[in-house]
Design a protein around this motif. Structure first.
Motif, PDB file in Angstrom:
ATOM      1  N   GLY A   1      27.825  37.805  37.288  1.00 30.94           N
ATOM      2  CA  GLY A   1      28.115  38.045  38.685  1.00 30.94           C
ATOM      3  C   GLY A   1      29.603  38.087  38.939  1.00 30.94           C
ATOM      4  N   THR A   2      29.962  38.544  40.130  1.00 34.96           N
ATOM      5  CA  THR A   2      31.361  38.731  40.495  1.00 34.96           C
ATOM      6  C   THR A   2      31.600  38.201  41.905  1.00 34.96           C
ATOM      7  N   VAL A   3      32.621  37.369  42.033  1.00 36.99           N
ATOM      8  CA  VAL A   3      33.013  36.852  43.332  1.00 36.99           C
ATOM      9  C   VAL A   3      34.291  37.566  43.749  1.00 36.99           C
ATOM     10  N   ILE A   4      34.244  38.202  44.903  1.00 41.33           N
ATOM     11  CA  ILE A   4      35.416  38.866  45.468  1.00 41.33           C
ATOM     12  C   ILE A   4      35.837  38.066  46.693  1.00 41.33           C
ATOM     13  N   MET A   5      37.109  37.688  46.708  1.00 39.50           N
ATOM     14  CA  MET A   5      37.642  36.840  47.772  1.00 39.50           C
ATOM     15  C   MET A   5      38.776  37.573  48.470  1.00 39.50           C
ATOM     16  N   PHE A   6      38.654  37.760  49.761  1.00 35.92           N
ATOM     17  CA  PHE A   6      39.767  38.291  50.543  1.00 35.92           C
ATOM     18  C   PHE A   6      40.563  37.084  51.016  1.00 35.92           C
TER      19      PHE A   6
ATOM     20  N   ALA B   1      36.113  48.929  53.483  1.00 33.43           N
ATOM     21  CA  ALA B   1      34.875  49.241  52.769  1.00 33.43           C
ATOM     22  C   ALA B   1      33.976  48.008  52.656  1.00 33.43           C
ATOM     23  N   TYR B   2      34.582  46.838  52.503  1.00 28.88           N
ATOM     24  CA  TYR B   2      33.822  45.590  52.392  1.00 28.88           C
ATOM     25  C   TYR B   2      33.494  44.978  53.752  1.00 28.88           C
ATOM     26  N   LYS B   3      34.043  45.564  54.822  1.00 27.31           N
ATOM     27  CA  LYS B   3      33.908  44.995  56.167  1.00 27.31           C
ATOM     28  C   LYS B   3      34.449  43.571  56.210  1.00 27.31           C
ATOM     29  N   ALA B   4      35.528  43.352  55.465  1.00 32.95           N
ATOM     30  CA  ALA B   4      36.185  42.039  55.469  1.00 32.95           C
ATOM     31  C   ALA B   4      36.735  41.784  56.869  1.00 32.95           C
ATOM     32  N   ALA B   5      36.601  40.550  57.317  1.00 29.01           N
ATOM     33  CA  ALA B   5      37.036  40.220  58.670  1.00 29.01           C
ATOM     34  C   ALA B   5      38.064  39.104  58.710  1.00 29.01           C
ATOM     35  N   CYS B   6      38.013  38.195  57.726  1.00 29.26           N
ATOM     36  CA  CYS B   6      38.853  37.009  57.795  1.00 29.26           C
ATOM     37  C   CYS B   6      39.354  36.614  56.412  1.00 29.26           C
ATOM     38  N   THR B   7      40.293  35.688  56.432  1.00 31.20           N
ATOM     39  CA  THR B   7      40.759  35.080  55.185  1.00 31.20           C
ATOM     40  C   THR B   7      40.549  33.583  55.319  1.00 31.20           C
ATOM     41  N   PRO B   8      39.824  32.985  54.386  1.00 33.98           N
ATOM     42  CA  PRO B   8      39.174  33.613  53.235  1.00 33.98           C
ATOM     43  C   PRO B   8      37.829  34.230  53.628  1.00 33.98           C
ATOM     44  N   ASP B   9      37.420  35.241  52.897  1.00 36.80           N
ATOM     45  CA  ASP B   9      36.125  35.900  53.073  1.00 36.80           C
ATOM     46  C   ASP B   9      35.545  36.065  51.674  1.00 36.80           C
ATOM     47  N   PHE B  10      34.361  35.500  51.425  1.00 38.00           N
ATOM     48  CA  PHE B  10      33.781  35.443  50.081  1.00 38.00           C
ATOM     49  C   PHE B  10      32.550  36.332  49.952  1.00 38.00           C
ATOM     50  N   TYR B  11      32.537  37.126  48.890  1.00 42.33           N
ATOM     51  CA  TYR B  11      31.429  38.014  48.559  1.00 42.33           C
ATOM     52  C   TYR B  11      31.013  37.710  47.124  1.00 42.33           C
ATOM     53  N   PHE B  12      29.747  37.451  46.909  1.00 35.84           N
ATOM     54  CA  PHE B  12      29.234  37.185  45.562  1.00 35.84           C
ATOM     55  C   PHE B  12      28.194  38.252  45.248  1.00 35.84           C
ATOM     56  N   PHE B  13      28.477  39.014  44.194  1.00 30.77           N
ATOM     57  CA  PHE B  13      27.608  40.102  43.762  1.00 30.77           C
ATOM     58  C   PHE B  13      26.940  39.733  42.447  1.00 30.77           C
ATOM     59  N   ASN B  14      25.693  40.147  42.283  1.00 27.77           N
ATOM     60  CA  ASN B  14      24.984  39.868  41.034  1.00 27.77           C
ATOM     61  C   ASN B  14      25.492  40.781  39.920  1.00 27.77           C
ATOM     62  N   SER B  15      24.857  40.716  38.769  1.00 23.79           N
ATOM     63  CA  SER B  15      25.310  41.501  37.608  1.00 23.79           C
ATOM     64  C   SER B  15      25.182  43.007  37.834  1.00 23.79           C
TER      65      SER B  15
ATOM     66  N   SER C   1      32.976  36.495  37.131  1.00 20.93           N
ATOM     67  CA  SER C   1      34.385  36.855  37.316  1.00 20.93           C
ATOM     68  C   SER C   1      34.767  36.613  38.775  1.00 20.93           C
ATOM     69  N   PHE C   2      36.058  36.412  38.972  1.00 19.02           N
ATOM     70  CA  PHE C   2      36.623  36.148  40.294  1.00 19.02           C
ATOM     71  C   PHE C   2      37.781  37.108  40.509  1.00 19.02           C
ATOM     72  N   ILE C   3      37.827  37.691  41.696  1.00 21.07           N
ATOM     73  CA  ILE C   3      38.859  38.659  42.052  1.00 21.07           C
ATOM     74  C   ILE C   3      39.354  38.316  43.449  1.00 21.07           C
ATOM     75  N   ALA C   4      40.653  38.182  43.616  1.00 23.49           N
ATOM     76  CA  ALA C   4      41.240  37.926  44.936  1.00 23.49           C
ATOM     77  C   ALA C   4      41.964  39.181  45.402  1.00 23.49           C
ATOM     78  N   ILE C   5      41.796  39.486  46.678  1.00 22.38           N
ATOM     79  CA  ILE C   5      42.418  40.671  47.274  1.00 22.38           C
ATOM     80  C   ILE C   5      43.122  40.267  48.560  1.00 22.38           C
ATOM     81  N   SER C   6      44.339  40.748  48.745  1.00 22.03           N
ATOM     82  CA  SER C   6      45.045  40.578  50.010  1.00 22.03           C
ATOM     83  C   SER C   6      45.209  41.956  50.647  1.00 22.03           C
TER      84      SER C   6
END
Length: 185
Positions: free
Chosen positions: A39-44, A116-130, A72-77
């Motif tokens: 899985g993958t965690v994407i953090m704004f 594209a992710y409809k991110a709204a705030c910081t922090p904003d966490f998205y966890f996607f499966n494999s 995996s973990f990915i941070a985006i600003s």
């Protein structure tokens, strides 16, 4: 600072693909090259937000605990750096190095990935499966600056543990709360 909740996004929404510059290496990294086996965690996140500053140490612990298990973990600003120069790539690099980020810290210059992710705030966490389908979009835990609740990462950890143990991720997911994304006009 406007307290903003994360957006409501349907579960199993596919992760929008992207290629963004990693502020530490200067190289462009794509989602497909960084996704985790389990899985993958994407953090704004961003540098100046007090809600992100409050959880930074736990983000590092969380990533260090779970990346060895196939996540995996990915941070985006994505903030507007003209109005918020503390969030510029050179400052992002400083924060990543200071906090020993064990994940790439990517700069979304055009804010297209946040949209594209409809991110709204910081922090904003998205966890996607494999298969890169959304299975968790919520808070790290109940801790907020000055509420006295310890930062544990409980909610996100429970979602990661569910996948690790071949269980279904709970459908009860509290939205993340933090500073709004600083959009360009």
């Amino acid at each position: 600072m406007a307290l903003t909740p994360s957006s409501d996004i349907p579960m199993l929404t596919p992760a929008p693909h992207f290629s963004l510059e990693d502020v530490i290496t200067g190289k462009y990294r794509s989602l497909t090259n960084m996704q985790g086996e389990k899985g993958t965690v994407i953090m704004f996140i961003c540098n100046h937000c007090p809600y992100v500053k409050h959880v930074n140490a736990e983000l590092v612990r969380l990533a260090n605990d779970y990346r060895v298990l196939g996540f995996s973990f990915i941070a985006i600003s994505s903030n507007d750096i003209e109005k918020y120069p503390a969030d510029a790539p050179d400052k992002m690099e400083e924060i990543a190095l200071k906090n020993h980020y064990p994940f790439p810290y990517l700069f979304d210059k055009d804010q297209e990935v946040a949209k594209a992710y409809k991110a709204a705030c910081t922090p904003d966490f998205y966890f996607f499966n494999s298969d890169l389908k959304l299975i968790y979009h919520g808070q790290l835990d109940d801790s907020r600056p000055q509420n006295g609740i310890p930062v544990t990462g409980r909610n996100l950890r429970e979602a990661l543990d569910a996948v690790l143990n071949n269980h279904k991720v709970s459908s009860i997911q509290k939205p993340s709360m933090g500073c709004n994304i600083k959009w360009k006009k």
